[in-house]
Design a protein around this motif. Structure first.
Motif, PDB file in Angstrom:
ATOM      1  N   VAL A 178      26.284  58.261  32.482  1.00 22.25           N
ATOM      2  CA  VAL A 178      26.400  58.793  31.125  1.00 22.25           C
ATOM      3  C   VAL A 178      27.633  59.671  30.997  1.00 22.25           C
ATOM      4  O   VAL A 178      28.410  59.570  30.041  1.00 22.25           O
ATOM      5  CB  VAL A 178      25.132  59.587  30.743  1.00 22.25           C
ATOM      6  CG1 VAL A 178      25.329  60.307  29.416  1.00 22.25           C
ATOM      7  CG2 VAL A 178      23.918  58.663  30.660  1.00 22.25           C
ATOM      8  N   ASP A 208      25.539  54.850  27.325  1.00 22.65           N
ATOM      9  CA  ASP A 208      25.055  55.923  26.455  1.00 22.65           C
ATOM     10  C   ASP A 208      23.603  56.286  26.766  1.00 22.65           C
ATOM     11  O   ASP A 208      23.180  57.422  26.553  1.00 22.65           O
ATOM     12  CB  ASP A 208      25.159  55.494  24.989  1.00 22.65           C
ATOM     13  CG  ASP A 208      26.576  55.126  24.600  1.00 22.65           C
ATOM     14  OD1 ASP A 208      27.473  55.967  24.809  1.00 22.65           O
ATOM     15  OD2 ASP A 208      26.798  54.011  24.105  1.00 22.65           O
ATOM     16  N   LEU A 209      22.857  55.294  27.240  1.00 21.18           N
ATOM     17  CA  LEU A 209      21.464  55.503  27.626  1.00 21.18           C
ATOM     18  C   LEU A 209      21.220  54.714  28.898  1.00 21.18           C
ATOM     19  O   LEU A 209      21.499  53.515  28.958  1.00 21.18           O
ATOM     20  CB  LEU A 209      20.515  55.016  26.514  1.00 21.18           C
ATOM     21  CG  LEU A 209      19.015  55.059  26.802  1.00 21.18           C
ATOM     22  CD1 LEU A 209      18.538  56.492  27.022  1.00 21.18           C
ATOM     23  CD2 LEU A 209      18.228  54.407  25.660  1.00 21.18           C
ATOM     24  N   ARG A 228      15.038  58.210  32.550  1.00 19.08           N
ATOM     25  CA  ARG A 228      16.158  57.874  31.667  1.00 19.08           C
ATOM     26  C   ARG A 228      17.064  59.074  31.475  1.00 19.08           C
ATOM     27  O   ARG A 228      16.691  60.210  31.738  1.00 19.08           O
ATOM     28  CB  ARG A 228      15.645  57.379  30.320  1.00 19.08           C
ATOM     29  CG  ARG A 228      14.586  58.266  29.682  1.00 19.08           C
ATOM     30  CD  ARG A 228      13.930  57.611  28.474  1.00 19.08           C
ATOM     31  NE  ARG A 228      13.226  56.379  28.809  1.00 19.08           N
ATOM     32  CZ  ARG A 228      12.831  55.476  27.904  1.00 19.08           C
ATOM     33  NH1 ARG A 228      13.088  55.661  26.621  1.00 19.08           N
ATOM     34  NH2 ARG A 228      12.179  54.394  28.274  1.00 19.08           N
ATOM     35  N   ALA A 231      20.552  60.573  28.802  1.00 15.02           N
ATOM     36  CA  ALA A 231      21.428  60.392  27.638  1.00 15.02           C
ATOM     37  C   ALA A 231      22.017  61.742  27.263  1.00 15.02           C
ATOM     38  O   ALA A 231      21.599  62.784  27.768  1.00 15.02           O
ATOM     39  CB  ALA A 231      20.639  59.816  26.460  1.00 15.02           C
ATOM     40  N   LEU A 257      21.079  61.962  21.177  1.00 14.29           N
ATOM     41  CA  LEU A 257      19.668  61.592  21.201  1.00 14.29           C
ATOM     42  C   LEU A 257      18.924  62.213  20.023  1.00 14.29           C
ATOM     43  O   LEU A 257      18.151  61.552  19.331  1.00 14.29           O
ATOM     44  CB  LEU A 257      19.053  62.056  22.522  1.00 14.29           C
ATOM     45  CG  LEU A 257      17.667  61.528  22.873  1.00 14.29           C
ATOM     46  CD1 LEU A 257      17.686  60.011  22.985  1.00 14.29           C
ATOM     47  CD2 LEU A 257      17.187  62.159  24.173  1.00 14.29           C
ATOM     48  N   MET A 288      12.948  55.307  21.325  1.00 12.86           N
ATOM     49  CA  MET A 288      14.259  55.763  21.790  1.00 12.86           C
ATOM     50  C   MET A 288      15.179  54.581  22.067  1.00 12.86           C
ATOM     51  O   MET A 288      16.349  54.567  21.646  1.00 12.86           O
ATOM     52  CB  MET A 288      14.111  56.609  23.066  1.00 12.86           C
ATOM     53  CG  MET A 288      15.421  57.178  23.578  1.00 12.86           C
ATOM     54  SD  MET A 288      15.266  57.984  25.204  1.00 12.86           S
ATOM     55  CE  MET A 288      14.127  59.329  24.833  1.00 12.86           C
ATOM     56  N   VAL A 289      14.652  53.567  22.741  1.00 12.42           N
ATOM     57  CA  VAL A 289      15.463  52.392  23.082  1.00 12.42           C
ATOM     58  C   VAL A 289      15.825  51.605  21.832  1.00 12.42           C
ATOM     59  O   VAL A 289      16.982  51.193  21.653  1.00 12.42           O
ATOM     60  CB  VAL A 289      14.709  51.506  24.086  1.00 12.42           C
ATOM     61  CG1 VAL A 289      15.490  50.216  24.346  1.00 12.42           C
ATOM     62  CG2 VAL A 289      14.475  52.246  25.400  1.00 12.42           C
ATOM     63  N   ALA A 327      18.363  53.534  19.681  1.00 11.33           N
ATOM     64  CA  ALA A 327      19.660  53.577  20.367  1.00 11.33           C
ATOM     65  C   ALA A 327      20.364  52.228  20.236  1.00 11.33           C
ATOM     66  O   ALA A 327      21.567  52.163  19.962  1.00 11.33           O
ATOM     67  CB  ALA A 327      19.458  53.937  21.830  1.00 11.33           C
ATOM     68  N   TRP A 374      24.388  51.763  20.765  1.00 13.32           N
ATOM     69  CA  TRP A 374      24.565  52.396  22.068  1.00 13.32           C
ATOM     70  C   TRP A 374      24.673  51.331  23.162  1.00 13.32           C
ATOM     71  O   TRP A 374      24.051  50.266  23.083  1.00 13.32           O
ATOM     72  CB  TRP A 374      23.384  53.292  22.392  1.00 13.32           C
ATOM     73  CG  TRP A 374      23.312  54.566  21.620  1.00 13.32           C
ATOM     74  CD1 TRP A 374      23.817  54.816  20.384  1.00 13.32           C
ATOM     75  CD2 TRP A 374      22.641  55.759  22.036  1.00 13.32           C
ATOM     76  NE1 TRP A 374      23.515  56.098  20.005  1.00 13.32           N
ATOM     77  CE2 TRP A 374      22.797  56.697  20.984  1.00 13.32           C
ATOM     78  CE3 TRP A 374      21.924  56.123  23.171  1.00 13.32           C
ATOM     79  CZ2 TRP A 374      22.259  57.987  21.064  1.00 13.32           C
ATOM     80  CZ3 TRP A 374      21.393  57.400  23.249  1.00 13.32           C
ATOM     81  CH2 TRP A 374      21.567  58.324  22.207  1.00 13.32           C
ATOM     82  N   ILE A 429      23.415  50.353  26.605  1.00 15.92           N
ATOM     83  CA  ILE A 429      22.207  50.668  27.362  1.00 15.92           C
ATOM     84  C   ILE A 429      22.265  49.981  28.719  1.00 15.92           C
ATOM     85  O   ILE A 429      22.509  48.773  28.807  1.00 15.92           O
ATOM     86  CB  ILE A 429      20.946  50.215  26.599  1.00 15.92           C
ATOM     87  CG1 ILE A 429      20.903  50.886  25.218  1.00 15.92           C
ATOM     88  CG2 ILE A 429      19.688  50.554  27.395  1.00 15.92           C
ATOM     89  CD1 ILE A 429      19.766  50.413  24.335  1.00 15.92           C
TER      90      ILE A 429
END
Length: 244
Positions: free
Chosen positions: A106, A112-113, A156, A158, A163, A179-180, A183, A188, A190
């Motif tokens: 990150v 980003d995640l 996880r 971020a 966030l 969240m996923v 994002a 984002w 991932i």
């Protein structure tokens, strides 16, 4: 409303640990938090003195009386002050040093995640019903988000402000999935890495039973049904974060 006990100066990374009756596992977990990370234990209404144990071991404690995994994660995120936040359970099933790689990716801008894909160590580590629930959500998750993700585990990392800008609203078991999804909707990058999943210490409050797994799948299915935001709204969110 949550409150914070014994805040310390702003750390480089905040490690957020939602906690509901994890007194047995806490000493091992907190002893293995990497240097330079603040352990921020979110007291989600335990009855066995977990908050006092955490304080005694030098952790910062956030008190969140509303029950729910999402409520605990949100309380930890808003109480944190570090640029990067990490999430992990307090049950000793995932080794805290695994987060070093996540934070590095990150911080370098490589993702980003960053998510952990749990790889069980032993047949009894991950109950069959919990694994089945995870698989049932994996395919619709990939259709909804695009990235080929396999797991919705708690490990996880971020950047905190980005966030919070996602505006996560789920305060129950759908929080990790929301969240996923949000994002991915926001564009984002991932990443997902395999991580060893160890036998947990103590009884699971979420996926330890068929009923808990069913509730988590129901919460997450509701998240998957959320409409995809319009492109212009995603641009507004990203511009708002950049302006910070």
């Amino acid at each position: 409303m949550n409150s914070v006990t014994t805040p310390i100066s702003s750390p480089a990374v905040d490690a957020l640990l939602p906690c509901l009756d994890e007194a047995e596992a806490l000493p091992w977990v907190l002893a293995r938090i990497p240097a330079g990370r603040r352990a921020l234990v979110v007291d989600n209404g335990p009855t066995e003195g977990s908050a006092d144990i955490a304080l005694g071991l030098g952790a910062t404690v956030v008190h969140e009386p509303r029950r729910g995994f999402g409520a605990a994660c949100h309380a930890g995120s808003t109480a944190a002050t570090a640029d990067i936040v990490c999430f992990r359970d307090c049950d000793a099933s995932l080794d805290p040093p695994l987060l070093v790689r996540f934070v590095r990716q990150v911080r370098s801008g490589g993702a980003d995640l960053v998510l952990g894909r749990r790889r069980p160590r032993g047949r009894s580590t991950w109950p069959a019903h919990a694994r089945a629930g995870n698989l049932a959500l994996a395919r619709p998750l990939r259709r909804r988000t695009g990235p080929r993700l396999h797991d919705l585990g708690p490990l996880r990392a971020a950047r905190r402000e980005r966030l919070l800008a996602l505006g996560l609203t789920d305060r129950r078991g759908g929080h990790p999935l929301q969240m996923v999804v949000r994002a991915a909707d926001a564009g984002w990058r991932i990443a997902e890495h395999d991580v060893p999943h160890l036998p947990r210490t103590g009884a699971s409050k979420v996926t330890g039973t068929w009923r808990g797994t069913w509730q988590a799948v129901r919460d997450m299915s509701r998240v998957l049904a959320e409409p995809t935001p319009a492109a212009e709204n995603l641009t507004d969110v990203e511009e708002g974060v950049t302006a910070r």
